[in-house]
Design a protein around this motif. Structure first.
Motif, mmCIF file in Angstrom:
data_model
loop_
_atom_site.group_PDB
_atom_site.id
_atom_site.type_symbol
_atom_site.label_atom_id
_atom_site.label_comp_id
_atom_site.label_asym_id
_atom_site.label_seq_id
_atom_site.Cartn_x
_atom_site.Cartn_y
_atom_site.Cartn_z
ATOM 1 N N THR A 1 0.827 -1.188 0.000
ATOM 2 C CA THR A 1 0.000 0.000 0.000
ATOM 3 C C THR A 1 0.873 1.253 0.000
ATOM 4 O OG1 THR A 1 -1.698 -1.151 1.256
ATOM 5 C CG2 THR A 1 -1.802 1.234 1.243
ATOM 6 N N GLN A 2 0.533 2.186 -0.876
ATOM 7 C CA GLN A 2 1.244 3.456 -0.924
ATOM 8 C C GLN A 2 0.456 4.467 -0.099
ATOM 9 O OE1 GLN A 2 3.731 4.789 -3.347
ATOM 10 N NE2 GLN A 2 4.249 2.878 -4.318
ATOM 11 N N TYR A 3 1.107 5.092 0.844
ATOM 12 C CA TYR A 3 0.462 6.108 1.658
ATOM 13 C C TYR A 3 0.626 7.463 0.988
ATOM 14 C CZ TYR A 3 0.192 2.563 5.251
ATOM 15 O OH TYR A 3 -0.096 1.418 5.936
ATOM 16 N N LEU A 4 -0.463 8.222 1.009
ATOM 17 C CA LEU A 4 -0.436 9.560 0.436
ATOM 18 C C LEU A 4 -0.319 10.590 1.547
ATOM 19 C CD1 LEU A 4 -3.223 9.248 -2.271
ATOM 20 C CD2 LEU A 4 -0.752 9.192 -2.605
ATOM 21 N N LEU A 5 0.553 11.543 1.336
ATOM 22 C CA LEU A 5 0.783 12.616 2.291
ATOM 23 C C LEU A 5 0.142 13.894 1.775
ATOM 24 C CD1 LEU A 5 4.600 11.885 2.692
ATOM 25 C CD2 LEU A 5 2.765 11.105 4.207
ATOM 26 N N ASP A 6 -0.554 14.599 2.642
ATOM 27 C CA ASP A 6 -1.114 15.893 2.258
ATOM 28 C C ASP A 6 0.016 16.902 2.146
ATOM 29 O OD1 ASP A 6 -3.983 15.627 2.064
ATOM 30 O OD2 ASP A 6 -3.976 15.222 4.213
ATOM 31 N N LEU B 1 -9.198 26.970 -7.750
ATOM 32 C CA LEU B 1 -8.553 26.855 -6.453
ATOM 33 C C LEU B 1 -8.020 25.434 -6.299
ATOM 34 C CD1 LEU B 1 -7.932 27.878 -3.552
ATOM 35 C CD2 LEU B 1 -10.237 27.097 -2.931
ATOM 36 N N VAL B 2 -6.769 25.300 -5.879
ATOM 37 C CA VAL B 2 -6.215 23.987 -5.560
ATOM 38 C C VAL B 2 -6.707 23.670 -4.152
ATOM 39 C CG1 VAL B 2 -4.121 22.643 -5.199
ATOM 40 C CG2 VAL B 2 -4.184 24.388 -6.996
ATOM 41 N N THR B 3 -7.647 22.706 -4.030
ATOM 42 C CA THR B 3 -8.228 22.403 -2.728
ATOM 43 C C THR B 3 -7.518 21.257 -2.022
ATOM 44 O OG1 THR B 3 -9.902 20.943 -3.689
ATOM 45 C CG2 THR B 3 -10.501 23.261 -3.365
ATOM 46 N N ARG B 4 -6.833 20.397 -2.775
ATOM 47 C CA ARG B 4 -6.089 19.313 -2.144
ATOM 48 C C ARG B 4 -5.012 18.825 -3.088
ATOM 49 N NH1 ARG B 4 -8.494 14.389 1.202
ATOM 50 N NH2 ARG B 4 -7.507 15.462 2.909
ATOM 51 N N LEU B 5 -3.849 18.584 -2.528
ATOM 52 C CA LEU B 5 -2.736 17.966 -3.246
ATOM 53 C C LEU B 5 -2.134 16.937 -2.312
ATOM 54 C CD1 LEU B 5 -0.764 17.780 -5.658
ATOM 55 C CD2 LEU B 5 0.551 19.625 -4.596
ATOM 56 N N ARG B 6 -2.076 15.701 -2.779
ATOM 57 C CA ARG B 6 -1.496 14.613 -1.997
ATOM 58 C C ARG B 6 -0.462 13.919 -2.864
ATOM 59 N NH1 ARG B 6 -5.896 11.124 0.831
ATOM 60 N NH2 ARG B 6 -4.540 11.315 2.632
ATOM 61 N N ARG B 7 0.545 13.315 -2.208
ATOM 62 C CA ARG B 7 1.583 12.619 -2.964
ATOM 63 C C ARG B 7 2.197 11.529 -2.115
ATOM 64 N NH1 ARG B 7 7.032 15.043 -2.043
ATOM 65 N NH2 ARG B 7 7.556 14.463 -4.157
#
Length: 119
Positions: free
Chosen positions: A2-7, A89-95
């Motif tokens: 599983t890859q975890y996404l970070l805000d 508007l950029v409301t969320r970016l996760r990586r």
């Protein structure tokens, strides 16, 4: 595995985090005209000041910039179309930790919301 996404902290996000080829995985049209190129987009490519939009009908392209509001420093994309400037508007970016996989949510003034993934 599983890859975890970070805000990503949107107040400090570097502009290059937004670069790349983004695939549209979902959208909310709200009151947006469903025939507009942005509402029909399948891919959005953002590179060094230029963008390219893939749609089932006809592609669109132009220039883009990142603007930030003075109060909270929230990032907005300014997409320069042939006849208008569209703001999102950029409301969320996760990586992922290595940046190989990213998700992006854009909310446009028209009420259109795009959910994007990279790659």
């Amino acid at each position: 595995m599983t890859q975890y996404l970070l805000d990503v902290n949107l107040q400090q996000v570097p502009d290059p985090y937004l670069h790349g080829s983004w695939r549209v995985v979902d959208r909310v049209l709200s009151q947006t005209d469903p025939t507009t190129p942005l509402a029909q987009a399948t891919h959005l490519h953002l590179q060094d000041g230029h963008w390219h939009l893939e749609t089932p009908a006809a592609p669109a392209k132009g220039q883009w910039t990142v603007e930030r509001d003075s109060l909270l420093s929230r990032p907005y994309l300014q997409l320069h179309l042939a006849s208008e400037i569209v703001t999102a508007l950029v409301t969320r970016l996760r990586r992922t930790a290595d940046g190989a996989y990213r998700t992006l949510v854009l909310y446009f003034q028209s009420g259109l919301e795009l959910f994007l993934v990279h790659p």
